[in-house]
Scaffold this active site. Structure first.
Site, PDB file in Angstrom:
ATOM      1  CG  ASP A 308     -30.463  39.708  73.346  1.00 35.06           C
ATOM      2  OD1 ASP A 308     -31.264  39.627  71.630  1.00 35.06           O
ATOM      3  OD2 ASP A 308     -29.292  39.888  72.568  1.00 35.06           O
ATOM      4  CB  CYS A 309     -35.395  38.500  71.850  1.00 36.19           C
ATOM      5  SG  CYS A 309     -34.992  39.502  70.939  1.00 36.19           S
TER       6      CYS A 309
END
Length: 805
Positions: A308-309
């Site tokens: 995930d970012c």
């Protein structure tokens, strides 16, 4: 973008200079501070395999395997070029003619992070669908597959125009465990075992073009793996949450939908989540990313995992699992996080290699997986439709999908009728009644609110005011209040509008101002003073003046006061209904369409969310922690409205189908030793077909939704769940006044399995009941005899380094 690519390459020698000693407290702050290049939406182009620098490389040989083609490409990279391309924003390799690429695209219920600048026909409109929580409430598998297929056609059309990627960070298949969660709207609901697993299968295969398509359409991403379902509750940030989950709950609730995504739908990508589970951040968790995904769940050979970012950075800050950023990058790549949505890999792999923590082979392994997917997606096959039929898709192909009608259908099919004293459907103005209508509340003239979050850029947004006006009603519009305000300054205008109308419709509830990514609710009561205004509307109305309330938003609110207020004639839940939302809301009220949706979450009393910690991940009730049990399976209290609740405008009667058995006995050994040529595992075999005859004895044609549950009080370990969903279906347009339809829901062997404390999925001997809907209209008794058998053994958790291919 070539300039940006060169700029990123130029940054690599300065990687150590990116270290920042003043760190944000991500244990509290729920939004990661991402570098600008991570957020880029770039103009995409394709490698030239006809005459470009790569034309003689194996990557351009369509007869070779995707892995060999990707490996041949990556072998040409210098170490600096390899490291530069390990983030979601990949600068490509200009000297090889490899263009820049953006991994991060969104397709939750429409295209997100596409380049939507004006470009003629492509700019004319992009279909945007209702939020997943509403579409799932239709309990219509075909509908979910249609939505995903349309989105992928749209995505390919935009990709061919250089405006969208070939990988999408969708769907979100975490379960809506706790009602305060801000992102529950992105999910199908609270049931993991059957509903979310089915949604995952249909959405992924719709996005990818099938189960094992000859040509991969887009690469879907199953997210967020695993145990992610809190944003910032009580100042506990999703970025720093370390949740404790038993092996039993992991196997039974937090991962079965991901198993289906990998084993059955053959999803091509997974996203590891921000949180840690039992002390280990998900993106550095070899048990999750190797032992479960690859060794146990049969993740496709060259499927890749994206963080995930900002999650790779999170292994260091805030989790503190790694001592510094280079160590965090090393931990993540070695655990199996192939691509970093962020810049930790790009900025810190040089140091990781210098210290010996990471070798080039470790980095190559993940990058080859990404490019093997791009090979399968036809990225290197030129723009000829003869080599890949999706390379010729354009806007006319999107228009052929009937996307706009499907968006409307999804909203109509998902709307749930919670309460009705016979007031609905409303008589139309053409019948001489209800010619004027008061539309009151913070959702009454909603436009952008209709979309929820992660929405596609809609071609139009039809508000309730617009929809009722277009149908010939005299509309008296007055918002009266806002979502969260306590000001009564606009009450008088709303009360006046109500007095001037034949019918009153209040549209309110919650929206993305209080439920969203990085934002949980602190309460599940109706916010602000909306209930006070509804109460005043109810008190002043005449007995023959209908008052209807639409409860909007993804999460549920405690509507018990409306349920028991006799002057509130009807109550509906409308979710986030998308671009045609106003039409769908109107057509349900007027009877142009009949409601048949059912709740995919439990509506709890407000006190539920205040009685125990939202970070308590244990599903089973526990007196010590004051956990009353979570989800419909384990909740020990009385819900306001139960999971699966939904009323109709007509009367349906269900009975056992003619010649259908109501009692079965099966020998477990015989079941589990039988051949299963049509299924991957013996547990997926059909045990029996749950059948029933459905008769519409009322005055309106209507769809019928059927939920089939199992329960036991003798089979397997105690405590026993209240029940669990084993199947569902939607029967279309059952005719009024005696029309019948036959319901046939296959019940698989593993739908009667339970999970033991070690996490093993076990078929236990004992007596089970399989019943239709919450009302248990038809009940089938099943007895399993013989010795218990493990259908899926849960592996031992050992943290280490992910293995090579």
């Amino acid at each position: 973008m070539a300039v940006a690519a060169l700029a990123l390459l130029a940054l690599l020698p300065q990687a150590l200079g990116q270290h920042n000693s003043s760190y944000v407290d991500y244990n509290v702050e729920a939004n990661p501070d991402l570098f600008p290049q991570c957020l880029d939406t770039i103009s995409l182009s394709f490698p030239d395999c006809q005459s470009g620098p790569l034309s003689k490389n194996l990557v351009c040989d369509s007869t070779a395997s995707p892995y060999d083609r990707a490996a041949a490409l990556v072998s040409l990279f210098t170490l600096e070029e390899l490291i530069a391309n390990t983030g979601n924003t990949s600068p490509g390799v200009p000297r090889l003619g490899l263009p820049p690429y953006q991994v991060w695209s969104e397709a939750l219920h429409g295209l997100g992070r596409a380049n939507f600048t004006d470009n003629g026909a492509l700019h004319a409109g992009r279909p945007s669908f209702p939020s997943p929580i509403l579409s799932a409430a239709a309990f219509n598998r075909t509908l979910i597959n249609q939505i995903a297929s349309i989105i992928s056609t749209q995505g390919r059309a935009f990709n061919n125009a250089g405006r969208f990627g070939l990988d999408v960070y969708s769907p979100n298949i975490n379960t809506f465990r706790h009602p305060v969660w801000g992102r529950g709207q992105e999910t199908p609901g609270e049931d993991a075992y059957t509903l979310t697993a089915a949604y995952a299968y249909e959405y992924i295969t719709g996005i990818q073009g099938g189960v094992n398509p000859e040509h991969l359409k887009l690469a879907a991403t199953a997210k967020h793996f695993a145990g992610y379902d809190i944003e910032n509750w009580d100042n506990h940030s999703r970025l720093g949450n370390d949740v404790n989950i038993t092996q039993q709950d992991l196997a039974e609730y937090y991962t079965p939908q991901f198993l289906v995504a990998a084993r059955d739908a053959h999803v091509h990508s997974f996203m590891c989540s921000y949180n840690a589970v039992n002390g280990v951040p998900s993106c550095s968790n070899t048990f999750f990313l190797q032992t479960l995904l690859r060794d146990t769940f049969s993740f496709v050979d060259h499927g890749y995992v994206s963080g995930d970012c900002g999650a790779v950075y999170g292994v260091f800050n805030p989790h503190g699992y790694a001592a510094n950023e280079p160590s965090a990058a090393a931990d993540a790549i070695l655990a199996g996080t192939d691509i970093d949505c962020g810049t930790s890999y790009q900025y810190h792999f040089n140091e990781s290699i210098t210290t010996g923590a990471v070798a080039r082979d470790d980095i190559e392994r993940g990058f080859i997986r990404l490019y093997a997917n791009l090979v399968e997606l036809g990225y290197f096959d030129g723009n000829s439709s003869s080599s890949n039929p999706y390379r010729s898709l354009g806007w006319p192909d999107v228009q052929k999908t009937d996307a706009w009608n499907i968006s409307y259908e999804a909203a109509v099919e998902g709307i749930v009728l919670l309460k009705n004293d016979g007031t609905l459907p409303l008589a139309s103005p053409s019948e001489g009644k209800n010619k004027s209508i008061a539309l009151i509340g913070p959702w009454a003239n909603a436009t952008t609110q209709l979309q929820g979050n992660y929405y596609g850029d809609a071609p139009y947004l039809i508000s309730p005011v617009d929809a009722f006006t277009a149908a010939g009603y005299t509309v008296h519009y007055a918002p009266g209040t806002e979502i969260s305000t306590n000001s009564t300054a606009n009450f008088s205008a709303a009360l006046s509008a109500a007095r001037a109308a034949d019918t009153i419709v209040f549209l309110g509830g919650i929206d993305n101002t209080i439920e969203a990514e990085a934002q949980d609710r602190s309460s599940i009561a109706w916010p602000g003073n909306q209930l006070e205004l509804i109460s005043q509307l109810a008190a002043q109305k005449s007995d023959d003046q209908p008052l209807v309330v639409y409860q909007m938003g993804g999460g549920q609110v405690d509507s018990s006061s409306l349920k028991f207020n006799a002057k509130v004639n009807a109550l509906l839940w409308g979710g986030y209904p998308g671009q045609s939302g106003g039409l769908a809301l109107r057509d349900i009220l007027t009877g142009a369409r009949a409601p048949a949706g059912r709740l995919t979450t439990t509506q709890y009393p407000a006190a539920y969310a205040e009685s125990f910690s939202a970070l308590d991940m244990n599903l089973r009730p526990n007196e010590t922690t004051q956990n009353p049990g979570q989800t419909y399976m384990w909740y020990t209290g009385e819900p306001v409205y139960a999971f699966g609740h939904g009323l109709f405008y007509t009367t349906f009667n269900a009975s056992s189908a003619q010649a259908a058995k109501t009692k079965y006995t099966f020998n477990i050994t015989d079941l589990t030793s039988a051949a299963h040529p049509d299924t991957t595992t013996v547990g997926q075999r059909t045990l029996f077909n749950f059948t029933a005859s459905i008769t519409n004895s009322g005055q309106r044609d209507s769809d019928y939704t059927a939920l089939v549950y199992a329960n036991t009080s003798t089979a397997g370990p105690s405590p026993y769940p209240n029940k669990w969903l084993v199947g569902f279906d939607r029967l279309a347009a059952v005719a009024k006044e005696g029309g019948t339809a036959e319901l046939n829901v296959p019940v698989a062997v593993d739908r009667l399995a339970r999970v033991d404390e070690a996490g093993n999925t076990v078929l236990f001997p004992g007596r089970y009941e399989v019943a239709l809907n919450n009302e248990r209209e038809v009940v089938v008794e099943v007895e399993l005899v013989g010795e218990q058998v493990v259908l899926l053994k849960w592996p031992e958790e050992v943290q280490g380094v992910a293995g090579d291919e």
